[in-house]
Design a protein around this motif. Structure first.
Motif, mmCIF file in Angstrom:
data_model
loop_
_atom_site.group_PDB
_atom_site.id
_atom_site.type_symbol
_atom_site.label_atom_id
_atom_site.label_comp_id
_atom_site.label_asym_id
_atom_site.label_seq_id
_atom_site.Cartn_x
_atom_site.Cartn_y
_atom_site.Cartn_z
ATOM 1 N N VAL A 217 0.839 -1.201 0.000
ATOM 2 C CA VAL A 217 0.000 0.000 0.000
ATOM 3 C C VAL A 217 0.872 1.249 0.000
ATOM 4 C CG1 VAL A 217 -1.661 1.332 1.344
ATOM 5 C CG2 VAL A 217 -1.956 -1.135 1.088
ATOM 6 N N ILE A 218 1.952 1.202 0.791
ATOM 7 C CA ILE A 218 2.865 2.356 0.816
ATOM 8 C C ILE A 218 3.466 2.594 -0.568
ATOM 9 C CG2 ILE A 218 5.081 3.170 1.719
ATOM 10 C CD1 ILE A 218 4.381 1.839 4.362
ATOM 11 N N GLU A 219 3.834 1.520 -1.244
ATOM 12 C CA GLU A 219 4.410 1.669 -2.591
ATOM 13 C C GLU A 219 3.414 2.323 -3.544
ATOM 14 O OE1 GLU A 219 6.278 -1.071 -6.210
ATOM 15 O OE2 GLU A 219 5.413 -2.014 -4.429
ATOM 16 N N ASP A 220 2.152 1.860 -3.500
ATOM 17 C CA ASP A 220 1.144 2.453 -4.381
ATOM 18 C C ASP A 220 0.837 3.897 -3.990
ATOM 19 O OD1 ASP A 220 0.991 0.132 -5.767
ATOM 20 O OD2 ASP A 220 -1.205 0.072 -5.780
ATOM 21 N N LEU A 221 0.854 4.187 -2.689
ATOM 22 C CA LEU A 221 0.602 5.552 -2.235
ATOM 23 C C LEU A 221 1.688 6.504 -2.728
ATOM 24 C CD1 LEU A 221 -0.943 7.627 -0.562
ATOM 25 C CD2 LEU A 221 0.329 6.836 1.462
ATOM 26 N N GLU A 222 2.938 6.083 -2.626
ATOM 27 C CA GLU A 222 4.033 6.931 -3.103
ATOM 28 C C GLU A 222 3.963 7.118 -4.621
ATOM 29 O OE1 GLU A 222 6.096 8.600 -1.300
ATOM 30 O OE2 GLU A 222 5.225 7.810 0.559
ATOM 31 N N ALA A 223 3.586 6.047 -5.333
ATOM 32 C CA ALA A 223 3.455 6.154 -6.789
ATOM 33 C C ALA A 223 2.340 7.129 -7.166
ATOM 34 C CB ALA A 223 3.187 4.789 -7.394
ATOM 35 N N ALA A 224 1.229 7.073 -6.442
ATOM 36 C CA ALA A 224 0.120 7.991 -6.716
ATOM 37 C C ALA A 224 0.512 9.430 -6.432
ATOM 38 C CB ALA A 224 -1.096 7.593 -5.881
ATOM 39 N N GLN A 225 1.263 9.654 -5.356
ATOM 40 C CA GLN A 225 1.718 11.006 -5.041
ATOM 41 C C GLN A 225 2.688 11.520 -6.102
ATOM 42 O OE1 GLN A 225 3.221 10.389 -1.074
ATOM 43 N NE2 GLN A 225 1.271 10.943 -0.113
ATOM 44 N N SER A 226 3.517 10.619 -6.632
ATOM 45 C CA SER A 226 4.413 11.013 -7.715
ATOM 46 C C SER A 226 3.625 11.391 -8.964
ATOM 47 C CB SER A 226 5.379 9.875 -8.019
ATOM 48 O OG SER A 226 6.205 10.194 -9.132
ATOM 49 N N ASP A 227 2.591 10.599 -9.283
ATOM 50 C CA ASP A 227 1.742 10.924 -10.425
ATOM 51 C C ASP A 227 1.039 12.264 -10.227
ATOM 52 O OD1 ASP A 227 2.488 8.547 -11.534
ATOM 53 O OD2 ASP A 227 0.620 7.491 -11.045
ATOM 54 N N ARG A 228 0.628 12.523 -8.983
ATOM 55 C CA ARG A 228 -0.041 13.802 -8.688
ATOM 56 C C ARG A 228 0.900 14.970 -8.895
ATOM 57 N NH1 ARG A 228 -1.923 17.935 -8.363
ATOM 58 N NH2 ARG A 228 -3.711 18.695 -7.144
ATOM 59 N N ALA A 229 2.146 14.826 -8.507
ATOM 60 C CA ALA A 229 3.125 15.896 -8.714
ATOM 61 C C ALA A 229 3.366 16.138 -10.208
ATOM 62 C CB ALA A 229 4.434 15.553 -8.015
ATOM 63 N N ALA A 230 3.447 15.042 -10.984
ATOM 64 C CA ALA A 230 3.621 15.182 -12.434
ATOM 65 C C ALA A 230 2.413 15.863 -13.063
ATOM 66 C CB ALA A 230 3.854 13.820 -13.070
ATOM 67 N N ALA A 231 1.224 15.522 -12.570
ATOM 68 C CA ALA A 231 0.016 16.154 -13.090
ATOM 69 C C ALA A 231 0.014 17.647 -12.786
ATOM 70 C CB ALA A 231 -1.228 15.494 -12.494
ATOM 71 N N GLY A 232 0.471 18.012 -11.592
ATOM 72 C CA GLY A 232 0.541 19.429 -11.239
ATOM 73 C C GLY A 232 1.506 20.194 -12.140
ATOM 74 N N ALA A 233 2.644 19.585 -12.456
ATOM 75 C CA ALA A 233 3.620 20.234 -13.343
ATOM 76 C C ALA A 233 3.047 20.410 -14.746
ATOM 77 C CB ALA A 233 4.908 19.422 -13.389
ATOM 78 N N ASN A 234 2.366 19.363 -15.259
ATOM 79 C CA ASN A 234 1.753 19.472 -16.578
ATOM 80 C C ASN A 234 0.629 20.508 -16.599
ATOM 81 O OD1 ASN A 234 3.281 17.609 -18.072
ATOM 82 N ND2 ASN A 234 2.146 15.902 -17.183
ATOM 83 N N GLN A 235 -0.110 20.580 -15.498
ATOM 84 C CA GLN A 235 -1.180 21.565 -15.410
ATOM 85 C C GLN A 235 -0.615 22.980 -15.456
ATOM 86 O OE1 GLN A 235 -1.983 23.724 -12.733
ATOM 87 N NE2 GLN A 235 -4.004 24.377 -13.472
ATOM 88 N N ARG A 236 0.494 23.203 -14.774
ATOM 89 C CA ARG A 236 1.127 24.529 -14.777
ATOM 90 C C ARG A 236 1.633 24.874 -16.182
ATOM 91 N NH1 ARG A 236 0.049 28.704 -13.061
ATOM 92 N NH2 ARG A 236 0.428 29.337 -15.192
ATOM 93 N N ARG A 237 2.177 23.879 -16.859
ATOM 94 C CA ARG A 237 2.678 24.100 -18.222
ATOM 95 C C ARG A 237 1.549 24.476 -19.172
ATOM 96 N NH1 ARG A 237 2.766 20.312 -22.329
ATOM 97 N NH2 ARG A 237 4.079 20.831 -24.115
ATOM 98 N N LEU A 238 0.440 23.726 -19.118
ATOM 99 C CA LEU A 238 -0.682 24.019 -19.998
ATOM 100 C C LEU A 238 -1.287 25.383 -19.702
ATOM 101 C CD1 LEU A 238 -2.561 20.607 -20.210
ATOM 102 C CD2 LEU A 238 -1.054 21.641 -21.891
ATOM 103 N N ALA A 239 -1.378 25.723 -18.414
ATOM 104 C CA ALA A 239 -1.926 27.033 -18.056
ATOM 105 C C ALA A 239 -1.053 28.163 -18.598
ATOM 106 C CB ALA A 239 -2.055 27.145 -16.536
ATOM 107 N N ALA A 240 0.262 27.997 -18.523
ATOM 108 C CA ALA A 240 1.176 29.019 -19.045
ATOM 109 C C ALA A 240 1.028 29.164 -20.555
ATOM 110 C CB ALA A 240 2.616 28.668 -18.672
#
Length: 457
Positions: A217-240
């Motif tokens: 569960v910890i492994e999947d939780l960390e993977a999901a948090q990593s995906d969330r960070a990548a999504a945030g970076a892509n969201q910032r790029r698209l907004a710019a």
């Protein structure tokens, strides 16, 4: 285990698609835009229609195309007026080594002799000269028509740029909205995993569950948090990128409104739409280029023909030392006949014919590309409609599967791998719905941009 990791990474694959593959032309187009006046970075609420309207007024690329079209119109007007000739003011001053006549010899020589002629070494000559082309082998008319055709082509390119800006804004906006929906799905997955981890911490401490379940569960939780960070970076790029297309400061923030789904394509006449696509601005501009090529051949042929000019002048000839002014005037007709220029005119004619052939092929290529793009847009629109239905069915099935697996895991009948895999599929299905909705809106606007008519609102 590998299957579970593959399922957990499905959301990140959707993110990559939303952030890059669907952007295509929109991303490259926006990257060339330079924001004009900057605003203070602050969240702005914009619907899709408001964003499109703002871009059509403020987009720097569209403004540049508008200026280019206006310049082409002015150049065509200037070329057309050149047929009326030109009036020039002339003037010169000379100081000579000896006294010379300030004007050509005239009848005064017979009446006054050389003593009465106007001699001076300090002379000023000034006046007006006018010249008008009478016949230049059709070159002037060809130049005028080429300039007018260039103005038409610039107007067509302006229209195409306007629709391309609409598509770029729609593509960026829809992708940005899909990413935010994906982020919401990831947040829910992270919250569920965090709760599962908290429950497992207690169950492992009581010996009811093995430590391995908690680590998974910890492994999947960390993977999901990593995906969330990548999504945030892509969201910032698209907004710019979107803000730059709108002519705003790319450091700002955008709050989007929900996307409205376009109507089904079944009620539209595809044959009629294909005919309209075959006459869009890109095809019209290529057709104008063909006409320019034909005019270029006529222009090169005109180099073999004579030129006839008519002119007139009136001059004031002054001797500054003797204080005497003499006025002269004259009218002339001149004929220039080209005889030999080492084959340069033949080379120019052959080059003009090659350019004409190239423009013919370019027109054919644009026609084929336009029809191919139209068929692709139709296929993507139909596929997106199918994908939305399938994705919504996946959400319902995924939610029920996750609920069942949670019950099975709580009762000891299921494994943690089954539970995590079910949750991952549920959240991936929710992200797929947003992605399919964005694809539908983008493909609809792509059809509009190719036809250059709002057939799908």
């Amino acid at each position: 285990m590998k299957q579970m990791k593959h399922a957990n990474r499905s959301i990140q694959a959707l993110l990559i698609l939303a952030a890059s593959s669907r952007l295509g032309l929109a991303g490259s187009f926006a990257a060339r835009d330079v924001a004009g006046e900057t605003n203070a970075p602050s969240p702005i609420r914009l619907t899709l229609s408001e964003a499109v309207t703002e871009a059509l007024h403020l987009n720097p690329t569209l403004k540049a195309a508008s200026h280019q079209a206006a310049a082409a119109r002015r150049e065509a007007s200037g070329a057309a007026r050149s047929r009326f000739g030109a009036l020039q003011a002339l003037g010169n001053y000379s100081y000579l080594n000896d006294d010379q006549l300030i004007r050509p010899m005239s009848s005064e020589l017979a009446t006054r002799g050389f003593a009465g002629m106007p001699f001076d070494r300090s002379q000023a000559h000034y006046g007006l000269s006018y010249e008008i082309p009478l016949y230049v082998g059709g070159r002037l008319e060809s130049q005028i028509q080429i300039a007018k055709l260039e103005a038409r082509k610039a107007a067509d390119l302006l229209e195409g740029t306007r629709w391309q800006v609409r598509f770029n804004v729609t593509s960026l906006y829809a992708n940005l909205w899909a990413l935010e929906q994906t982020e919401t799905a990831l947040d829910e997955q992270i919250a569920a995993l965090a709760q599962t981890k908290s429950n497992l911490n207690e169950m492992v401490s009581l010996g009811k569950r093995p430590e391995l379940d908690r680590l998974k569960v910890i492994e999947d939780l960390e993977a999901a948090q990593s995906d969330r960070a990548a999504a945030g970076a892509n969201q910032r790029r698209l907004a710019a990128l979107l803000l730059s297309v709108l002519g705003r400061d790319p450091a700002g923030q955008i709050i989007e409104a929900p996307l409205a789904e376009p109507p089904p394509l079944s009620g539209l006449d595809e044959a009629k739409l294909a005919a309209e696509a075959a006459n869009n601005s890109a095809v019209r501009a290529a057709s104008v280029a063909v006409q320019q090529g034909a005019r270029g051949v006529e222009l090169a042929r005109g180099e073999f023909l004579p030129s006839v000019y008519a002119g007139a002048n009136v001059m004031e000839n002054s001797g500054t030392t003797i204080g005497r002014n003499e006025e002269t005037w004259g009218a002339t007709v001149s004929v220039n006949l080209p005889l030999f220029e080492w084959g340069s005119r033949f080379s120019k004619l052959k080059a003009a014919r090659e350019k004409q052939a190239a423009s013919d092929e370019a027109l054919r290529q644009v026609q084929l590309q336009t029809q191919a793009a139209f068929q692709e847009a139709l296929a993507k629109f139909s596929a997106a409609q199918t994908n939305i239905t399938a994705a919504r069915a996946r959400v319902a099935a995924g939610a029920e599967a996750a609920r069942i697996e949670q019950v099975r895991y709580d009762t000891g009948a299921g494994t943690v791998e089954d539970l995590l895999r079910a949750r991952s599929r549920e959240e991936a299905a929710r992200a797929a719905v947003a992605s399919a909705q964005a694809d539908l809106v983008i493909s609809a606007e792509r059809i509009n941009s190719i036809i250059e008519k709002e057939v799908l609102p």
